[in-house]
Design an enzyme around this catalytic site. Structure first.
Site, PDB file in Angstrom:
ATOM      1  CD  GLU A 194       8.727  12.135 -15.666  1.00 41.98           C
ATOM      2  OE1 GLU A 194       8.104  12.964 -16.348  1.00 41.98           O
ATOM      3  OE2 GLU A 194       9.602  12.463 -14.843  1.00 41.98           O
ATOM      4  CB  SER A 234      13.648  22.289 -15.445  1.00 43.21           C
ATOM      5  OG  SER A 234      12.916  23.487 -15.531  1.00 43.21           O
ATOM      6  CE  LYS A 264      12.018  19.093 -11.390  1.00 42.83           C
ATOM      7  NZ  LYS A 264      10.770  19.607 -11.909  1.00 42.83           N
ATOM      8  CG  HIS A 322      -1.671  -1.230   1.457  1.00 40.64           C
ATOM      9  ND1 HIS A 322      -2.906  -1.505   0.916  1.00 40.64           N
ATOM     10  CD2 HIS A 322      -1.316  -2.331   2.166  1.00 40.64           C
ATOM     11  CE1 HIS A 322      -3.291  -2.723   1.297  1.00 40.64           C
ATOM     12  NE2 HIS A 322      -2.339  -3.248   2.048  1.00 40.64           N
TER      13      HIS A 322
END
Ligand code: ARG
Length: 462
Positions: free
Chosen positions: A294, A281, A287, A160
């Site tokens: 992704e 970024s 970043k 979980h």
């Protein structure tokens, strides 16, 4: 819009096909990928026709020479696909006739484009499915390499997404090795079922010529022939099966991606992806984004889409061939190419990922993930598990209250809950003990992970 060549069926028609309809109908821009399979299939067909006395030996020789020169010219870049042809089958036949004259017109005896396309797709998928297997093996190799490196690194295992029990990083990675191994066996199963030749089914009903389908199938490396000509030309279940296998690969890659993305975040920082597989970024200088992972997660939806597109296309089609089925190719080509692309980027991304064991260990020290082991401690000393479970629950509540952890509670505090507790409890609930004692087959201990690595290595070499 292209200026199309005259149709083979022009004799039957008073008017030519509207040029937009012609473009709409045509598939050469994507089925040209199957040129090699189409040509090899035709060579085998010509051999069979000659063996059976349906065409002369000299026509067969001319056909085979012509087809071989076409194949050579396509591969060397000398011959471009003529986009005014409807599909690859028409293109090869037209080019052959251009090169060798009338003998070329005899090639299409005792076959139809319906069995020809069914044959070509099977051959194409057979070849390309093997590329997917090779890429899956590379990925498993990368996983084994990292699992070896992380076999003793302790981190929390989750259920979980809540910290559950301590595990080793190697153990966690080896779960994926199992998934990808099953993916390989799923592809092999699908290919084995697919590897039957439909050629000779002709349009749908078979043929009056004395053909030898088995000879042709054998020449082309099939395990046998499809046993019903209607089925041979009209089903694409083998595409669906393969696409399901690809969808499962993508599902596995997507879960793995999700974890890599989480692990790379500052909240976890269990791993750091190599610069070569991350991006920055355009506005935030700090970043480092896991774009590759992704994108793989994102492309999973696309492969599922391909699967559902074909399932939906096939649903409700009456037997036998229908033009709807031309839609099979873009879906299956996209699924196979996308899956290959994702696997190809994933293996080196995993291989170069830096593991950060200090952060894994720090996370494992929080979250009471040794609570099960504390309950087991009491149980092993004679207390029924349910009673032990309840007492440990109360101890955890006390720790939360006192903002401490199980390892830091004094023996006196333990004894207040049960006088079974002794000094040895601390060793019993240390993270190292928790992991090392889980020696059950498939479990998380270092020795068990080593055995798993060994087992997967053996499977891979089969
Ligand atoms: N391009 C067609 C396809 O991909 C080939 C078969 C055409 N057959 C026909 N009867 N129109 O399905």
């Amino acid at each position: 819009m292209l200026n199309r060549m005259e149709k083979m069926w022009a004799g039957r028609f008073a008017k030519s096909l509207d040029s937009k309809a012609d473009d709409f109908n045509s598939s050469i821009r994507f089925d040209c990928k199957m040129y090699k399979q189409d040509i090899l299939g035709s060579i085998a067909h010509a051999e069979m026709l000659a063996k059976q006395g349906i065409i002369s030996i000299s026509d067969k020789d001319a056909i085979i020479n012509g087809l071989s020169s076409i194949l050579e010219d396509i591969e060397s870049g000398k011959l471009n696909f003529d986009m005014s042809c409807e599909d690859i089958h028409m293109f090869v036949e037209a080019e052959l006739t251009k090169r060798i004259g009338d003998a070329g017109k005899r090639l299409h005896t005792a076959r139809s484009r319906n069995d020809q396309v069914a044959l070509d797709i099977r051959m194409y998928l057979r070849d390309n499915a093997n590329d997917v297997i090779v890429l899956l093996k590379d990925l498993i190799d990368a996983i084994l390499f990292k699992a070896e490196e992380g076999k003793a690194m302790i981190l929390p295992g989750y259920t979980h997404l809540q910290r559950a029990q301590p595990i080793t990083f190697g153990h966690h990675l080896m779960a994926y090795a199992q998934m990808f191994l099953r993916d390989i066996s799923r592809i092999k199963d699908a290919v084995a079922r697919m590897n039957f030749s439909p050629i000779g089914s002709c349009a749908l009903a078979g043929t009056t010529y004395n053909t030898d389908r088995d000879f042709e199938a054998e020449k082309l490396g099939f395990s046998g022939i499809t046993q019903n000509s209607i089925d041979g030309v009209s089903d694409r279940d083998f595409c669906v099966e393969l696409m399901s296998a690809f969808s499962l690969i993508m599902m596995h890659l997507s879960r793995f991606s999700e974890e890599i993305i989480l692990w790379s975040s500052w909240e976890f920082k269990y791993v750091e992806l190599d610069d070569a597989y991350t991006t920055g970024s355009s506005i935030m200088p700090q970043k480092k984004n896991s774009d590759m992972a992704e994108l793989v997660r994102g492309k999973t939806g696309r492969v599922y889409g391909d699967l559902f597109a074909l399932l939906t296309t096939l649903k409700g089609l009456p037997l036998a061939y229908n033009k709807d089925m031309q839609e099979d190719k873009e879906a299956i080509f996209d699924a196979i190419e996308t899956t290959c692309m994702c696997l190809d980027i994933f293996a080196p991304m995993v291989n170069t990922m830096r593991l950060i064991p200090e952060n894994m260990y720090r996370a494992a020290q929080e979250g009471f993930i040794n609570a099960t082991d504390l309950a087991d401690y009491l149980t092993k000393k004679g207390m029924p598990f349910r009673s032990a479970y309840k007492i440990v629950g109360q101890i955890v509540a006390e720790c939360i209250d006192k903002k401490t952890v199980l390892d830091s509670l004094s023996l006196e505090e333990y004894k207040a809950h049960s006088d079974i507790f002794e000094e040895d409890l601390y060793n019993e609930i240390s993270l190292e003990t928790c992991v090392e004692k889980r020696i059950s087959k498939g479990g998380t201990s270092v020795s068990s992970v080593e055995a798993q690595i060994e087992w997967v290595r053996k499977e891979l070499s089969k």
